[in-house]
Design an enzyme around this catalytic site. Structure first.
Site, PDB file in Angstrom:
ATOM      1  CE  LYS A 192      -4.122  -1.925   0.366  1.00 54.66           C
ATOM      2  NZ  LYS A 192      -4.214  -3.035  -0.610  1.00 54.66           N
TER       3      LYS A 192
HETATM    4  C1  LIG Z   1     -10.076  -1.654  -1.327  1.00 58.47           C
HETATM    5  C2  LIG Z   1      -9.518  -2.507  -0.232  1.00 58.47           C
HETATM    6  N1  LIG Z   1     -10.216  -2.673   0.897  1.00 58.47           N
HETATM    7  C3  LIG Z   1      -9.755  -3.425   1.910  1.00 58.47           C
HETATM    8  C4  LIG Z   1      -8.550  -4.071   1.829  1.00 58.47           C
HETATM    9  C5  LIG Z   1      -8.138  -4.968   2.944  1.00 58.47           C
HETATM   10  O1  LIG Z   1      -6.909  -4.671   3.527  1.00 58.47           O
HETATM   11  P1  LIG Z   1      -6.033  -5.791   4.236  1.00 58.47           P
HETATM   12  O2  LIG Z   1      -5.384  -6.607   3.177  1.00 58.47           O
HETATM   13  O3  LIG Z   1      -5.049  -5.025   5.061  1.00 58.47           O
HETATM   14  O4  LIG Z   1      -6.934  -6.595   5.100  1.00 58.47           O
HETATM   15  C6  LIG Z   1      -7.776  -3.934   0.686  1.00 58.47           C
HETATM   16  C7  LIG Z   1      -6.476  -4.598   0.585  1.00 58.47           C
HETATM   17  O5  LIG Z   1      -6.007  -5.022  -0.401  1.00 58.47           O
HETATM   18  C8  LIG Z   1      -8.269  -3.136  -0.392  1.00 58.47           C
HETATM   19  O6  LIG Z   1      -7.583  -2.961  -1.510  1.00 58.47           O
END
Ligand SMILES: Cc1ncc(COP(=O)(O)O)c(C=O)c1O
Length: 376
Positions: A192
């Site tokens: 990210k």
């Molecule tokens: C749009 C979106 N929402 C939520 C998430 C969830 O994040 P995490 O992977 O830290 O759980 C991601 C991660 O890729 C995402 O791209």
């Protein structure tokens, strides 16, 4: 030329190694692996950076969304409207909490949730809207907040892909996305824009009472030790990840700038091409921080382009190949294909090119030339 990668975390780390290592060493020296001072420091620094009253760190971005929904007191059967074109985490937590996901189409221009589709999807059971600032670009928060205010709905911003992006409201004020709705959720997954070296996430809000509720939910529903007032979860940002984030947060603006500069160079290279729609970059605002650099390929074979690039050693990816409404887990007889014309088109046209903070001119030139060569 340096090896091309979708995300080059190693080259980024080489430049910040001393700061990151020292920050991690502090955790090891003080043995404060859980809820150490690094976590509080990061929380405070992120509150200052975002201009938000409360940041609640947690274990990952998916948890951040889930906890935000739990904190708002959403109940089974409540309808939650979100975008059909996003990563599954957004809809997954809605379903997991036995809320009713209502997927709606997106807009072609910014690939974010369609304002008209939200309006059409509202029923007496609707309780919340979850806009996703997809690929790093701010959704139209003015319009979304107008609808939410009119219908008394919560807005939960999924800011996993857009940390640091600004939305300039109709009042002319720039606000960080994720801090405009009632609550925002983000991810610090390594790739990210602000990534740690494992999993991490955070929830943001300006609402004092909600912040208090959320702080209990992330910690087994405890507000006083061993007094469990609400059903909670165990979702912590660990101190080592906070230490990494403390080292990287001061660089976030420069990282986002590097992404925007790379995007500008890509888009210049594709300017005017009849088969390529490149993302636009506005110079006056930071509404797009390019978590992904995503092209639309028109009247040409996108999958053949992908093969061509991969054969040349250029990583690329399709985010996302299947609309959420067509995913087995989220099929619903209420969905009709004609309600999702844009998402159905985008999944066939999009291709994301390498995007990270370390792309150099030689790499960008090679990637642009290789894309153009495909059409010759
Ligand atoms: C749009 C979106 N929402 C939520 C998430 C969830 O994040 P995490 O992977 O830290 O759980 C991601 C991660 O890729 C995402 O791209």
């Amino acid at each position: 030329m340096r090896k091309l990668q979708m995300v080059d975390l190693k080259s980024q780390y080489e430049k910040i190694k001393d700061t990151v290592n020292a920050s991690i060493q502090e955790v090891l020296d003080t043995n404060t692996y859980i809820n150490g001072p690094q976590v509080q420091q990061f929380q405070k620094s992120l509150e200052d950076y975002l201009g938000v009253k409360h940041v609640i760190p947690c274990a990952n971005g998916t948890d951040a969304l889930q906890i935000a929904m739990m904190g708002l007191g959403l109940q089974p059967g409540d309808e939650v409207i979100t975008a059909d074109f996003t990563f599954a985490a957004t809809v997954e937590v809605i379903a997991l909490l036995q809320l009713t996901p209502v997927l709606v189409d997106v807009e072609m221009g910014n690939m974010n949730i369609s304002i008209e589709a939200i309006k059409k999807a509202i029923t007496p059971k609707t309780k919340a809207i979850v806009p996703v600032h997809l690929f790093g670009r701010a959704a139209n928060m003015d319009a979304i907040m107008d609808i939410a205010n009119e219908h008394n709905l919560y807005v939960i911003e999924d800011n996993a892909q857009a940390i640091g992006a600004d939305f300039t409201g109709r009042d002319g004020v720039k606000r960080k996305v994720g801090t405009i709705g009632h609550v925002g959720a983000t991810s610090f997954f390594p790739s990210k824009n602000l990534g740690c070296y494992g999993d991490g996430g955070a929830i943001f809000t300006n609402d004092d009472a909600l912040a208090h509720t959320l702080r209990g939910i992330v910690n087994h529903g405890m507000y006083v030790r061993y007094h469990h007032d609400v059903v909670g979860v165990n979702s912590r940002l660990d101190s080592i990840q906070a230490a990494v984030l403390n080292a990287k947060l001061p660089l976030l603006d420069s990282y986002n700038e590097a992404r925007q500069n790379a995007a500008r160079k890509y888009s210049k290279g594709f300017e005017g091409h009849k088969n390529i729609i490149a993302p636009t970059i506005c110079d006056a605002c930071d509404c797009h921080v390019f978590h992904q650099y995503t092209l639309r390929i028109i009247d040409a074979n996108r999958d053949a382009l992908m093969e061509h690039l991969l054969a040349k050693g250029i990583p690329c990816a399709i985010y996302y190949p299947i609309p959420l409404h067509s995913q087995k887990a989220y099929l619903d007889p209420r969905y009709k294909e004609e309600d999702f014309p844009i998402t159905n088109q985008l999944v066939k046209e999009v291709i994301s090119l390498p995007m990270h903070t370390e792309l150099d001119d030689e790499q960008i030139r090679f990637i642009v030339d290789s894309v153009l060569e495909f059409f010759n």
